[in-house]
Scaffold this active site. Structure first.
Site, mmCIF file in Angstrom:
data_model
loop_
_atom_site.group_PDB
_atom_site.id
_atom_site.type_symbol
_atom_site.label_atom_id
_atom_site.label_comp_id
_atom_site.label_asym_id
_atom_site.label_seq_id
_atom_site.Cartn_x
_atom_site.Cartn_y
_atom_site.Cartn_z
ATOM 1 N N LYS A 69 -11.874 -5.717 10.097
ATOM 2 C CA LYS A 69 -11.375 -6.582 9.018
ATOM 3 C C LYS A 69 -9.991 -6.111 8.620
ATOM 4 O O LYS A 69 -9.771 -4.906 8.445
ATOM 5 C CB LYS A 69 -12.333 -6.428 7.817
ATOM 6 N N LYS A 93 -10.800 2.270 4.122
ATOM 7 C CA LYS A 93 -11.000 1.508 2.881
ATOM 8 C C LYS A 93 -12.367 0.810 2.893
ATOM 9 O O LYS A 93 -13.114 0.851 1.914
ATOM 10 C CB LYS A 93 -9.874 0.476 2.721
ATOM 11 N N LYS A 105 -5.671 -4.667 11.627
ATOM 12 C CA LYS A 105 -4.461 -5.204 10.991
ATOM 13 C C LYS A 105 -3.683 -5.964 12.043
ATOM 14 O O LYS A 105 -3.789 -5.683 13.247
ATOM 15 C CB LYS A 105 -3.603 -4.060 10.453
ATOM 16 N N THR A 189 -8.061 -8.138 -6.295
ATOM 17 C CA THR A 189 -7.510 -6.782 -6.136
ATOM 18 C C THR A 189 -7.301 -6.161 -7.523
ATOM 19 O O THR A 189 -7.679 -5.012 -7.771
ATOM 20 C CB THR A 189 -6.174 -6.836 -5.365
ATOM 21 N N ASN A 220 1.647 -10.536 -7.972
ATOM 22 C CA ASN A 220 0.235 -10.910 -7.984
ATOM 23 C C ASN A 220 -0.632 -9.788 -8.571
ATOM 24 O O ASN A 220 -1.377 -9.994 -9.529
ATOM 25 C CB ASN A 220 -0.197 -11.252 -6.543
ATOM 26 N N SER A 348 -13.104 -10.467 -0.123
ATOM 27 C CA SER A 348 -13.006 -11.060 1.223
ATOM 28 C C SER A 348 -14.372 -10.967 1.917
ATOM 29 O O SER A 348 -14.803 -11.902 2.599
ATOM 30 C CB SER A 348 -11.994 -10.291 2.074
HETATM 31 P P1 NAD Z 1 4.113 -9.318 -4.951
HETATM 32 O O1 NAD Z 1 5.196 -9.563 -3.966
HETATM 33 O O2 NAD Z 1 3.373 -10.472 -5.549
HETATM 34 O O3 NAD Z 1 4.703 -8.457 -6.190
HETATM 35 C C1 NAD Z 1 5.495 -7.317 -6.042
HETATM 36 C C2 NAD Z 1 6.137 -7.018 -7.391
HETATM 37 O O4 NAD Z 1 6.883 -5.810 -7.297
HETATM 38 C C3 NAD Z 1 7.131 -8.097 -7.862
HETATM 39 O O5 NAD Z 1 6.995 -8.269 -9.253
HETATM 40 C C4 NAD Z 1 8.489 -7.461 -7.562
HETATM 41 O O6 NAD Z 1 9.516 -7.947 -8.426
HETATM 42 C C5 NAD Z 1 8.162 -6.017 -7.867
HETATM 43 N N1 NAD Z 1 9.117 -5.078 -7.299
HETATM 44 C C6 NAD Z 1 9.727 -5.103 -6.085
HETATM 45 N N2 NAD Z 1 10.557 -4.063 -5.973
HETATM 46 C C7 NAD Z 1 10.461 -3.371 -7.123
HETATM 47 C C8 NAD Z 1 11.068 -2.190 -7.622
HETATM 48 N N3 NAD Z 1 11.968 -1.508 -6.900
HETATM 49 N N4 NAD Z 1 10.709 -1.768 -8.845
HETATM 50 C C9 NAD Z 1 9.829 -2.447 -9.594
HETATM 51 N N5 NAD Z 1 9.232 -3.555 -9.192
HETATM 52 C C10 NAD Z 1 9.537 -4.011 -7.974
HETATM 53 O O7 NAD Z 1 3.118 -8.293 -4.224
HETATM 54 P P2 NAD Z 1 1.603 -7.982 -4.625
HETATM 55 O O8 NAD Z 1 0.696 -8.834 -3.820
HETATM 56 O O9 NAD Z 1 1.488 -7.938 -6.114
HETATM 57 O O10 NAD Z 1 1.456 -6.498 -4.012
HETATM 58 C C11 NAD Z 1 1.950 -5.352 -4.714
HETATM 59 C C12 NAD Z 1 1.475 -4.094 -4.002
HETATM 60 O O11 NAD Z 1 0.043 -4.093 -3.951
HETATM 61 C C13 NAD Z 1 1.936 -3.956 -2.553
HETATM 62 O O12 NAD Z 1 2.095 -2.589 -2.277
HETATM 63 C C14 NAD Z 1 0.743 -4.482 -1.759
HETATM 64 O O13 NAD Z 1 0.712 -3.949 -0.445
HETATM 65 C C15 NAD Z 1 -0.388 -3.942 -2.614
HETATM 66 N N6 NAD Z 1 -1.655 -4.656 -2.401
HETATM 67 C C16 NAD Z 1 -1.758 -5.984 -2.670
HETATM 68 C C17 NAD Z 1 -2.971 -6.636 -2.491
HETATM 69 C C18 NAD Z 1 -3.142 -8.093 -2.856
HETATM 70 O O14 NAD Z 1 -4.289 -8.558 -2.851
HETATM 71 N N7 NAD Z 1 -2.086 -8.815 -3.178
HETATM 72 C C19 NAD Z 1 -4.089 -5.933 -1.994
HETATM 73 C C20 NAD Z 1 -3.956 -4.561 -1.715
HETATM 74 C C21 NAD Z 1 -2.723 -3.941 -1.934
#
Ligand code: NAD
Length: 415
Positions: A69, A93, A105, A189, A220, A348
């Site tokens: 997955k 995980k 992945k 998440t 998000n 998921s």
């Molecule tokens: P996203 O693109 O929706 O949001 C990222 C946020 O980080 C935005 O608000 C952006 O402006 C901000 N950002 C970017 N650079 C920055 C900086 N230098 N300083 C401060 N803020 C900054 O992404 P997301 O889906 O919210 O994912 C965020 C993190 O969580 C990533 O590392 C992602 O791999 C991890 N993650 C996400 C999920 C998911 O379900 N979306 C699941 C597991 C892990």
């Protein structure tokens, strides 16, 4: 020859625990050499009529505990080493939260902003045509990741079903609800991370109303966890995004912050708040720090200035290994990403279960089950590491690796 596919980064990641677990060569091979690697290129007709070739990857790291997955990312810098490491982390995980899955992945080397929606659809369908013989509900189940979303999952599922000539919604998760997606998937998440924090804050005797939180990233994950924790009574004193940060020592009204950001497109100029840089946010004197933006935010440069008691890693790998050691010496408790942000893969899994049963749950049912999975994983971790000063990352890795190796042993693949 068989060592050609070894994942060097995976080797480095298990270095500390391999000594504790006294792993032999066969065990190290299982944990550092992916079971299957697909690297391919495929043609896509662009809107201009020109044909462009794209490079794609799918790595199925380990399937001893169930079908593999993991997400599919679209990024110009996607490369095989990165995909191997992420597939390895998915293996751990899924084991940490006790899902009956292995880890995988995938990715395409593509900058999605440079292509039209029609071109992205053809790229997504082209990718599935290459891997369709290697995925399926009992083999490998893709999902969204960086720069991919439910719309792309819908195209991918449709292509898969056209090739197979039958419905098979459990092949891909993160789909729109109308195509068999799960309720609550879009904030799962964040909800999972909030359950983990709540469970741990309780063991520290930190009551929500008296617990201050600084949060980096307002996308998000960041925006949703801010909303949830605010609703539960936590005091969110600072939030930031890539452009700016805001601070109020008495707590920000997150509902109003979200409205402000949606209307103005920025966090700055929010009423009753001071501007704060991302660097200062990380070093604030808040009880809880939540990095929810990017990798490598806490490094050996700033780790000794961190003042939070507890760090919840919602982003993937926001703390470098050197910084990890510094935080451990300072007795700052870190809840690692492979548990903190596992809520997305848990829901998921629920999506896959619902697709397989063809019977769908309410949002409440999904969230109740998510809470059970996340809090059970925290309790299990507490048993492995009863002293809160112990290294949580090492404990989680030990726990996950033991589960994977046990499955391999039971299959007769290890002595
Ligand atoms: P996203 O693109 O929706 O949001 C990222 C946020 O980080 C935005 O608000 C952006 O402006 C901000 N950002 C970017 N650079 C920055 C900086 N230098 N300083 C401060 N803020 C900054 O992404 P997301 O889906 O919210 O994912 C965020 C993190 O969580 C990533 O590392 C992602 O791999 C991890 N993650 C996400 C999920 C998911 O379900 N979306 C699941 C597991 C892990």
């Amino acid at each position: 020859m068989e060592k050609d596919n070894v994942c060097i980064d995976c080797y480095n990641q298990i270095d500390k625990v391999s000594k504790v677990l006294k792993l032999g060569q066969a065990e190290l091979d299982i944990l550092t050499i992916p079971k299957r690697i697909l690297t391919f290129s495929f043609p896509v007709k662009l809107d201009s009529g020109e044909i462009r070739y794209f490079t794609g990857y799918r790595v199925q790291f380990n399937d001893s505990r169930g079908p593999t997955k993991g997400g599919i990312r679209f990024h110009p810098e996607v490369n095989l080493e990165e995909i191997k490491t992420l597939a390895f982390l998915m293996t751990l995980k899924c084991a940490v939260v006790n899902l009956p899955y292995g880890g995988a992945k995938g990715g395409i080397m593509v900058g999605p902003k440079r292509f039209s929606e029609q071109e992205l659809e053809r790229i997504s369908r082209g990718y599935i045509r290459e891997i369709n013989g290697f995925i399926g509900p009992d083999i490998d189940i893709p999902a969204p990741d960086v720069n991919t979303d439910s719309k792309i999952m819908a195209w991918m599922l449709d292509e898969y079903e056209k090739l197979k000539g039958r419905h098979a919604p459990a092949t891909i998760t993160g789909k729109p609800i109308a195509l068999g997606g799960s309720k609550a998937r879009d904030f799962s998440t964040s909800m999972g991370g909030a359950y983990v924090l709540h469970e741990f804050a309780d063991s520290f005797d930190m009551k929500p109303k008296k617990t201050s939180v600084a949060l980096q990233g307002f996308g998000n994950v960041g925006m949703n966890i801010a909303r949830i924790l605010h609703e539960w009574g936590y005091k969110i004193v600072a939030v930031s995004d890539s452009k700016s940060g805001i601070f109020n020592k008495d707590g920000l009204n997150i509902k109003d912050v979200i409205n402000h950001k949606q209307k103005s497109g920025q966090l700055s100029k929010f009423k009753n708040s001071k501007n704060i840089s991302n660097e200062d946010l990380l070093e604030l004197k808040a009880d809880v720090l939540i990095p929810a933006a990017l990798e490598d935010q806490i490094t050996k440069k700033n780790a000794s200035n961190i003042k939070a008691k507890l760090i919840l890693e919602m982003a993937n790998r926001p703390i470098t290994p050197e910084a990890d050691d510094i935080l451990l010496d300072k007795n700052i408790f870190v809840m690692p990403d492979i548990l903190a942000n596992a809520g997305g893969v848990v829901v998921s899994y629920f999506e896959w279960v619902q697709n397989s049963m063809n019977f769908y749950w309410s949002e409440k049912e999904v969230l109740d089950k998510l809470k059970t999975y996340m809090t059970n994983a925290v309790k299990e971790l507490s048993k492995v590491c009863t002293d809160f000063k112990c290294d949580m990352r090492k404990s989680l890795y030990i726990n996950a690796i033991n589960k994977v190796l046990e499955a391999e042993r039971l299959r007769g693949n290890l002595k």
